[in-house]
Scaffold this motif. Structure first.
Motif, short mmCIF file in Angstrom:
data_model
loop_
_atom_site.label_atom_id
_atom_site.label_comp_id
_atom_site.label_asym_id
_atom_site.label_seq_id
_atom_site.Cartn_x
_atom_site.Cartn_y
_atom_site.Cartn_z
N LYS A 326 0.83 -1.21 0.00
CA LYS A 326 0.00 0.00 0.00
C LYS A 326 0.86 1.25 0.00
CE LYS A 326 -2.59 3.39 2.03
NZ LYS A 326 -2.15 4.60 2.74
N ILE A 327 1.94 1.27 0.78
CA ILE A 327 2.83 2.43 0.82
C ILE A 327 3.45 2.67 -0.55
CG2 ILE A 327 4.98 3.33 1.77
CD1 ILE A 327 4.29 1.77 4.37
N PHE A 328 4.00 1.60 -1.15
CA PHE A 328 4.69 1.74 -2.43
C PHE A 328 3.73 2.19 -3.52
CE2 PHE A 328 6.79 0.45 -6.32
CZ PHE A 328 8.12 0.75 -6.07
N PHE A 329 2.55 1.56 -3.59
CA PHE A 329 1.56 1.92 -4.60
C PHE A 329 1.13 3.37 -4.47
CE2 PHE A 329 -2.99 2.79 -4.95
CZ PHE A 329 -3.16 2.72 -6.32
N SER A 330 0.77 3.80 -3.26
CA SER A 330 0.20 5.14 -3.09
C SER A 330 1.22 6.23 -3.41
CB SER A 330 -0.33 5.31 -1.66
OG SER A 330 0.71 5.18 -0.70
N GLU A 331 2.48 6.00 -3.08
CA GLU A 331 3.49 7.02 -3.36
C GLU A 331 3.87 7.02 -4.84
OE1 GLU A 331 6.57 6.53 -0.43
OE2 GLU A 331 5.22 7.15 1.19
N LEU A 332 3.89 5.86 -5.47
CA LEU A 332 4.14 5.81 -6.92
C LEU A 332 2.98 6.42 -7.68
CD1 LEU A 332 5.57 4.96 -9.48
CD2 LEU A 332 4.73 2.62 -9.11
N ASN A 333 1.76 6.16 -7.26
CA ASN A 333 0.59 6.75 -7.90
C ASN A 333 0.67 8.28 -7.85
OD1 ASN A 333 -2.37 6.59 -8.86
ND2 ASN A 333 -2.54 7.81 -6.99
N HIS A 334 1.07 8.82 -6.71
CA HIS A 334 1.22 10.27 -6.59
C HIS A 334 2.31 10.78 -7.54
CE1 HIS A 334 3.44 13.77 -4.98
NE2 HIS A 334 2.22 14.27 -4.83
N ASP A 335 3.43 10.08 -7.60
CA ASP A 335 4.54 10.56 -8.43
C ASP A 335 4.20 10.51 -9.92
OD1 ASP A 335 5.89 10.96 -6.10
OD2 ASP A 335 7.20 9.21 -6.28
N LEU A 336 3.43 9.51 -10.34
CA LEU A 336 2.98 9.46 -11.74
C LEU A 336 2.11 10.67 -12.07
CD1 LEU A 336 2.12 5.66 -11.94
CD2 LEU A 336 3.77 6.81 -13.43
N ALA A 337 1.14 10.95 -11.20
CA ALA A 337 0.25 12.08 -11.45
C ALA A 337 1.01 13.40 -11.37
CB ALA A 337 -0.90 12.07 -10.45
N ASP A 338 1.94 13.49 -10.43
CA ASP A 338 2.73 14.71 -10.27
C ASP A 338 3.57 14.98 -11.52
OD1 ASP A 338 3.90 16.88 -8.49
OD2 ASP A 338 5.70 15.74 -8.97
N PHE A 339 4.18 13.94 -12.07
CA PHE A 339 4.99 14.13 -13.28
C PHE A 339 4.10 14.51 -14.48
CE2 PHE A 339 7.60 12.72 -16.93
CZ PHE A 339 8.71 13.52 -16.69
N GLY A 340 2.92 13.89 -14.55
CA GLY A 340 1.99 14.25 -15.62
C GLY A 340 1.58 15.70 -15.56
N LEU A 341 1.47 16.23 -14.35
CA LEU A 341 1.11 17.64 -14.18
C LEU A 341 2.29 18.54 -14.53
CD1 LEU A 341 -1.46 19.12 -13.15
CD2 LEU A 341 -0.34 19.29 -10.94
N ARG A 342 3.48 18.21 -14.03
CA ARG A 342 4.65 19.05 -14.26
C ARG A 342 5.07 19.05 -15.73
NH1 ARG A 342 9.09 17.34 -12.13
NH2 ARG A 342 8.42 15.34 -11.22
#
Length: 399
Positions: A326-342
């Motif tokens: 759960k930790i790994f998934f949730s932080e990777l999910n955030h980083d994917l969305a964050d990179f898509g935004l940036r």
């Protein structure tokens, strides 16, 4: 550890994929565990009922209620993966948790009353666990239930508040935890109930989030009367009921892998559309390097899911498996969305309502929602402490 599939499981996957392609109620507009608009609920109820009817949900239920003895234990995970891969709606609500509790701890009368209505999706369930002062520390819940009367006329009168109740606005039934013995130790004295959400004294108030949507709700319980026949399991044994049902819900983990794989594909397509210095972002070496790192982490996430499934099949599950996943998934999910935004530069400031927003503002919404995954199901900070204590056997944190 064996991560490869079997011919039988892949044949089942083909059936599920074809069924989803033919019957799914369209693509979800937003990422994450979201509540649908009310207008979509009839179609989602019909879709959910069709999945049960086709034998794709409730696979591990008792045969008299539609289960299939001898089915591969990973079939529910395959169904969850294919629904996520199609970007369509999974069944909404907490019916999988409630059905696990009823099957394992309920009476014959409760199984006959609740399970057919879950299969037909006549009842959508919500999960009434978390409270304002008892989120990650669920055992600290303070909602009270006091017994009145005896025999067939006995009821429990419930007072308290629940929060972060996903799909509470759509729910017909609630899977409720309440404290029935305030003098018992922290994890004792809790009872599980099936609550009719239409009962007098139940008030559902939507919570508007950063995304502008109302996926979560507050639920206020003011003198709500629940028949004693709606107690799931034994009185004061609700903690064991809840932990057992939560432990049985594994198919959602598999969906995470398919969900992140689909987001990565979208991210690559975005890199072909977005620009860096007037050129497609995908031509930029720094962008390609970042995408490569994210792709590697998506593969690691898939391997972690495969390891957890392998251990589950062989009865060698580790206390830290679900927590780390759960930790790994949730932080990777955030980083994917964050990179898509940036990657969008200043266009990342646009929203769904703004003309010209790439992908209709999907990345903006996904970025805002991604924080929810790091909190829901236990805040990652708390889960790291649990990994240390339960997984590594380190001394408990001083209180």
């Amino acid at each position: 550890m064996r991560l490869e599939s079997t011919p039988e499981l892949e044949a089942f996957r083909g059936k599920v994929r074809a069924f989803v392609a033919e019957h799914a109620p369209g693509v979800k507009a937003h990422s994450g565990v979201r509540a649908p608009d009310p207008a979509l609920m009839p179609a989602i109820r019909e879709w959910t009922a069709s999945l049960y009817e086709a034998g794709f949900l409730g696979i591990d239920w008792p045969v008299e209620y539609g289960g299939r003895p001898g089915a591969h234990p990973l079939e529910p995970s395959v169904v969850a993966e294919e629904i996520a891969r199609a970007r369509t709606w999974p069944p909404v609500g907490a019916a999988s948790l409630a059905s696990a509790a009823v099957i394992d701890f309920g009476t014959d009368e409760q199984r006959a009353r609740f399970l057919p209505r879950i299969r037909s999706c006549a009842d959508v369930w919500c999960q009434l666990f978390s409270e304002p002062e008892a989120g990650s520390d669920l055992a600290a819940l303070r909602t009270r239930a006091r017994r009145e009367g005896e025999g067939e006329d006995a009821v429990f009168v419930v007072d308290g508040q629940k929060v972060w109740t996903t799909n509470g606005q759509h729910a017909d039934m609630g899977y409720l935890l309440a404290r029935t013995d305030p003098d018992a130790p922290k994890h004792k004295g809790i009872t599980a109930f099936a609550l009719d959400m239409r009962s007098p004294g139940v008030e559902v108030r939507p919570l508007r989030e950063l995304t502008g949507t109302t996926d979560f709700n507050e639920v206020f319980l003011d003198g709500v009367r629940i028949p004693a026949a709606n107690v799931i399991g034994a009185v004061n044994d609700g903690w064991r009921v809840a932990m057992s049902s939560l432990g049985r819900e594994r198919s959602g983990v598999a969906a995470r892998g398919a969900e992140l794989s689909a987001v990565l594909d979208d991210l690559v397509r975005l890199a072909e559309t977005a620009t860096v210095d007037g050129r497609p972002a995908l031509d930029d070496s720094a962008t390609r390097q970042a995408l490569g790192e994210l792709a590697a982490r998506v593969q690691v996430n898939a391997a972690m899911i495969g390891l957890a499934q392998s251990r589950m099949l062989h009865g060698t599950e580790h206390a830290a498996d679900a927590l780390l996943g759960k930790i790994f998934f949730s932080e990777l999910n955030h980083d994917l969305a964050d990179f898509g935004l940036r990657m969008q530069g200043t266009d990342g400031l646009l929203t769904e309502e703004d003309p010209g927003a790439l992908a209709d503002g999907w990345w903006q919404d996904a970025h805002l929602y991604s924080r929810a995954y790091t909190i829901a199901g236990g805040a990652n900070e708390v889960l790291r402490t649990q990994v240390a204590e339960r997984g590594l056997g380190l001394p408990r944190e001083s209180r």
